[in-house]
Motif scaffolding. Sequence first.
Motif, PDB file in Angstrom:
ATOM      1  N   PRO A 200       0.808  -1.229   0.000  1.00 60.98           N
ATOM      2  CA  PRO A 200       0.000   0.000   0.000  1.00 60.98           C
ATOM      3  C   PRO A 200       0.842   1.281   0.000  1.00 60.98           C
ATOM      4  O   PRO A 200       0.317   2.364  -0.164  1.00 60.98           O
ATOM      5  N   PRO A 202       2.864   3.958  -1.532  1.00 60.11           N
ATOM      6  CA  PRO A 202       3.067   4.395  -2.915  1.00 60.11           C
ATOM      7  C   PRO A 202       4.482   4.933  -3.129  1.00 60.11           C
ATOM      8  O   PRO A 202       5.170   5.266  -2.162  1.00 60.11           O
ATOM      9  N   GLY A 203       4.912   4.985  -4.357  1.00 63.25           N
ATOM     10  CA  GLY A 203       6.223   5.557  -4.677  1.00 63.25           C
ATOM     11  C   GLY A 203       6.134   7.069  -4.630  1.00 63.25           C
ATOM     12  O   GLY A 203       5.640   7.694  -5.560  1.00 63.25           O
ATOM     13  N   LEU A 204       6.596   7.643  -3.524  1.00 64.52           N
ATOM     14  CA  LEU A 204       6.425   9.083  -3.335  1.00 64.52           C
ATOM     15  C   LEU A 204       7.616   9.912  -3.805  1.00 64.52           C
ATOM     16  O   LEU A 204       7.481  11.078  -4.114  1.00 64.52           O
ATOM     17  N   PHE A 205       8.789   9.290  -3.815  1.00 64.44           N
ATOM     18  CA  PHE A 205       9.990  10.080  -4.069  1.00 64.44           C
ATOM     19  C   PHE A 205      10.702   9.611  -5.340  1.00 64.44           C
ATOM     20  O   PHE A 205      10.560   8.455  -5.736  1.00 64.44           O
ATOM     21  N   PRO A 206      11.510  10.490  -5.930  1.00 60.81           N
ATOM     22  CA  PRO A 206      12.274  10.075  -7.117  1.00 60.81           C
ATOM     23  C   PRO A 206      13.304   9.007  -6.744  1.00 60.81           C
ATOM     24  O   PRO A 206      13.770   8.970  -5.608  1.00 60.81           O
ATOM     25  N   SER A 212      14.725  16.858 -11.782  1.00 68.23           N
ATOM     26  CA  SER A 212      14.112  16.248 -12.961  1.00 68.23           C
ATOM     27  C   SER A 212      14.683  16.877 -14.219  1.00 68.23           C
ATOM     28  O   SER A 212      14.742  16.257 -15.275  1.00 68.23           O
ATOM     29  N   LEU A 222      11.563  23.286  -5.338  1.00 66.57           N
ATOM     30  CA  LEU A 222      10.732  22.184  -4.843  1.00 66.57           C
ATOM     31  C   LEU A 222      11.196  20.845  -5.422  1.00 66.57           C
ATOM     32  O   LEU A 222      11.230  19.828  -4.728  1.00 66.57           O
ATOM     33  N   HIS A 226      12.465  17.711  -3.328  1.00 66.73           N
ATOM     34  CA  HIS A 226      11.825  16.407  -3.509  1.00 66.73           C
ATOM     35  C   HIS A 226      12.882  15.306  -3.681  1.00 66.73           C
ATOM     36  O   HIS A 226      12.801  14.235  -3.077  1.00 66.73           O
TER      37      HIS A 226
ATOM     38  N   GLN B  31       4.232  18.305  -1.867  1.00 68.51           N
ATOM     39  CA  GLN B  31       4.999  18.098  -3.100  1.00 68.51           C
ATOM     40  C   GLN B  31       5.152  16.622  -3.411  1.00 68.51           C
ATOM     41  O   GLN B  31       5.168  16.209  -4.562  1.00 68.51           O
ATOM     42  N   LEU B  32       5.289  15.836  -2.323  1.00 70.35           N
ATOM     43  CA  LEU B  32       5.550  14.416  -2.519  1.00 70.35           C
ATOM     44  C   LEU B  32       4.332  13.687  -3.028  1.00 70.35           C
ATOM     45  O   LEU B  32       4.430  12.698  -3.726  1.00 70.35           O
ATOM     46  N   THR B  33       3.164  14.156  -2.620  1.00 74.38           N
ATOM     47  CA  THR B  33       1.964  13.449  -3.038  1.00 74.38           C
ATOM     48  C   THR B  33       1.614  13.857  -4.457  1.00 74.38           C
ATOM     49  O   THR B  33       2.042  14.893  -4.937  1.00 74.38           O
ATOM     50  N   PRO B  34       0.843  13.044  -5.111  1.00 74.95           N
ATOM     51  CA  PRO B  34       0.464  13.387  -6.468  1.00 74.95           C
ATOM     52  C   PRO B  34      -0.516  14.544  -6.545  1.00 74.95           C
ATOM     53  O   PRO B  34      -1.060  14.815  -7.588  1.00 74.95           O
ATOM     54  N   PRO B  39       6.306  11.796 -10.292  1.00 72.99           N
ATOM     55  CA  PRO B  39       7.438  11.754 -11.213  1.00 72.99           C
ATOM     56  C   PRO B  39       7.033  11.448 -12.646  1.00 72.99           C
ATOM     57  O   PRO B  39       7.473  12.092 -13.565  1.00 72.99           O
ATOM     58  N   SER B 578      -1.627   4.116  -7.905  1.00 72.39           N
ATOM     59  CA  SER B 578      -0.584   4.640  -7.045  1.00 72.39           C
ATOM     60  C   SER B 578      -0.886   6.077  -6.654  1.00 72.39           C
ATOM     61  O   SER B 578      -0.702   6.495  -5.534  1.00 72.39           O
ATOM     62  N   GLY B 582      -1.277   7.534  -2.974  1.00 75.89           N
ATOM     63  CA  GLY B 582      -0.343   8.597  -2.634  1.00 75.89           C
ATOM     64  C   GLY B 582      -1.051   9.787  -2.027  1.00 75.89           C
ATOM     65  O   GLY B 582      -0.595  10.363  -1.040  1.00 75.89           O
TER      66      GLY B 582
END
Lengths: 360, 613
Positions: A200, A202-206, A212, A222, A226, B31-34, B39, B578, B582
């Motif tokens: 559960p 989620p992929g929150l970070f790069p 980017s 920002l 991140h 910022q981290l959340t969608p 990304p 996701s 998120g």
Amino acid sequence: MTAEATPSPVGKPVGGRTGSPAPAGPSAARGPRVRGTAYPRYVAGKLGGAAVSLLAVLVTSFFLFRLIPGDPVKFMTGGRQVSAQQLAAYRREFGLDLPLWQQFTDYCGKALTGDLGTSYQFRAPVMDKISEALPNTLLLTGTAFVLYTAIGVVLGTRAAWRHGGLGDRLNTGLALTLYSIPSFWLGLLLIIVFSVGVGPVPGLFPTGGMESGGEEGFAYVLDVAHHLVLPVVTLVAVEYGQTLLVTRSALLDEMGGDYLTTARAKGLRDDLVRRRHAVPNALLPTMTLVFINLGRTVAGVILVETVFSWPGLGGLFYQALSVPDLPLVQGLFFVFAAAVIVMNTLADLIYPLLDPRVGR
Amino acid sequence: MDTHDQFGLRGTVLRIFAVAGAAALTLTVGQLTPLGPSPQRAEAKDDKQVLTVAVSQSVDSLSPFLASRLVSTSIHRLMYEYLTNYDPKDNHAIPGLATKWEPSADKLTWTYTIRDNSKWSDGKQATAEDAAWTFNTMMTDEGAATANGSFVANFKKVTAPSPTKLVIELKKPQATMAALDVPIVPKHVWEKVDDFSKFNNDKKFPIVGNGPFVLTAYKADSYVRLKPNKSFWRGAPKFDELVFKYYKDGDAAVAALQKGEVSFVSGLTPAQAAALKSQQDVTVNDAPGRRFYALATNPGAQAKNGKKFGDGHESLKNPKVRRALFAAVDRGTVIDKVFQGHAVEGEGYIPPRFSPYFWKPAESRRISYDPAEAARLLDEAGYKKNGDGKRVGKNGKPITYRILCHATDPPDKAVGKYLQEWWGKLGIGVSLDCRDNVSDPWLAGEYDLAFDGWSVNPDPDFVLSIHTCAALPATPKDIGATDNFICDKKYDELYDQQLAEYDATKRAEIVKRMESRLYDTGYMNVMAYPNAVEAYRSDQIASITKMPEAAGNIYGQDGYWSWWSATPAADGESSGGSNQTGVIIGIVAGVVILAGLGAFFAMRRRATAEDRE
């Protein structure tokens, strides 16, 4: 006590007392009130020592890396057809055709003017490569440094003040566990859990890098923030334990002091006794560690920078060593060592302000 | 007690820090959340289709005159047109900047017709004058010859009689004139460069070029960004942007692919490939590679002036010994155990993907795994076992071969362990000498055997040339272009013949005879052709050209086919679920942080009140 006889806190990365007797009371704790001519003499001595150390590093960095096996020109041209004229041109271009003593004097002369030579592999001034990567490293390790120092001091203080309790045991145990985890492994784990996402979560970070790309202004800030989160968390998790343990140990040493009993007897609240009286007196070993860590921030953290593909000095050093790119290796080594020397000197200069007995 | 001193200023500072921290944390969580762009979305903002390729190798230079690393030369292929290109189907030379090319009757002059529909990205026409200037600069300036000097070593004169005609005069015939892998640069931009040895072409963007992409931004070890060249003569690429993004750690790159942050990853380990095979929306491409992986002997280092040097084991000069050693190598085990199936068993010198030049020995001549035959050959050669079961050399000492291996190359170490076992049974000791930098002992001839491997180009001239006598160093102190100090007159004769043979079929036959000679002399044992194992997001890339098209690789092609041809998939397939999770977690995290801070302030407030009392 003379300055020479005072056990210098520098070079004692961890553990207990610095050899100083317990201060007489709260009034002495706040220090400095530097006296007479002792401090200027002390400062001059420390600065002189630092200058000698820097010179020694300059000399060492030149000769040390010449012990690495490998002819740079052979490496640069390995696998390619090159004429004798081209080889001679390479040697001429990088000054490798000169006698060693002349290479050394050229190197020292240029280094004094801020010119650390030209990288063999990137064909660019070493200072340019270092200037490109230095801010990235400082951002990563600097942010982590502030956080792990603050967390380490606060948790270390609390652990010592309630030593033996459940909180202390949990805190110390967790700090020791995290401190012994390899940073690259923890980094990879964080990438899998918080970048890719597991179950559960989620992929929150790069997954890596510093940005980017293509962002500007506040969006860029920002974006970098991140990207900064996971490498900083990795570094903080691995590093805060050391500060915690040193702070805890130093504070435990102070806790038997009569002046604390006096302070309590005067009716001061326990929290106040801790923050106003005990902690300042226990700060010296922690300060030593803080400055050592501050010096280390410049060197970056090779493994964390690699796992998170952070474009900093650590990665650059690894690349330079693998060639070996002598000017770049020498330049980086000098910058790393200089940072530690400068920070240690700074620590030496600040100690008398924290503890008047130092430098007396 | 002075409560102001106690909690006033310090309390205020603390609160400022706490509030700033809370704001920063909340901001970061946002910022981290969608709620902010995820990304994947970040890459696709403004409905742009971005193709992101994970790379690990640093760009050494963006100057085509200096760059030699694969990542840099691959990028140059995208930025600049070369005179010719390679057909993605079968690697034969096809038009690039030149539409056709032909030699003179005496084989010494080549005339190229330069296309009239290729423009530099600043609008100027690309002409023969640009090509002539590029070659002449390499011929006259040492700095400009750094990367590609060998291509012009046999050039006598280069002229551009007209904007569409380029004439190259040679010192001696050269069959590789349709394989000049040299980026042609715009003269009007590059003639302003003062010192080619120091100009890295990485400060002013976009960089003027005439390839399928225009380089628009570069940050060392962070990214290289390219936009399609809309006026590219072959047609513009289909993605809106191509980004090479840096991942210094292979596992992190795989994680980025799994997440969808990058579209393509190359150089996968067997374990990574196995993990990705079960991943939805990821296609693993296990393609026949262009490399060979070999074990090479030191036949005795020598210079062109006849001087011997180095300390290669004397016994290796005996062909029977070399044959015996190679007969005791179980190539099948190397493929199965070391490469875990991601390789093809090696035979001839050039991998099978280069079909015109691929050669393999007839079954009767093939050196198969046969330890008994190996023992017999060693006995015959006079290297018999002593009482301890060790084979002894002419000096009576047991033989232990030093094998030079790359410390950073896992297959070297693994195969080395097998050799210790296989050759140990023959009575021969093996000492692995694994180093980060193998150049020095290699060039000094201070080894007995070495793990060797080369990437082969569609034109095999280079990998053949490194075994000619001409490639030996002039004196022991010089550096040659030789691989293993092989110097065989018969091989050299064949090399000269193929270089002067302009008929492709006849040339291929001569090349095969060279491979046959190399096999028979037994200096090289090609053990495997390792596969190119790579993976891409099929929900981001709908189609992409491989090379060879039938079942080839994607990264590091000879040409720009993969990235030029890549077609975007319909977007929005991978991140929906996701995103929802998120958002929820982001909100919960934000609430928890704010609640924590609220509790903290409440406790501080209470403590302050107590003190006041």
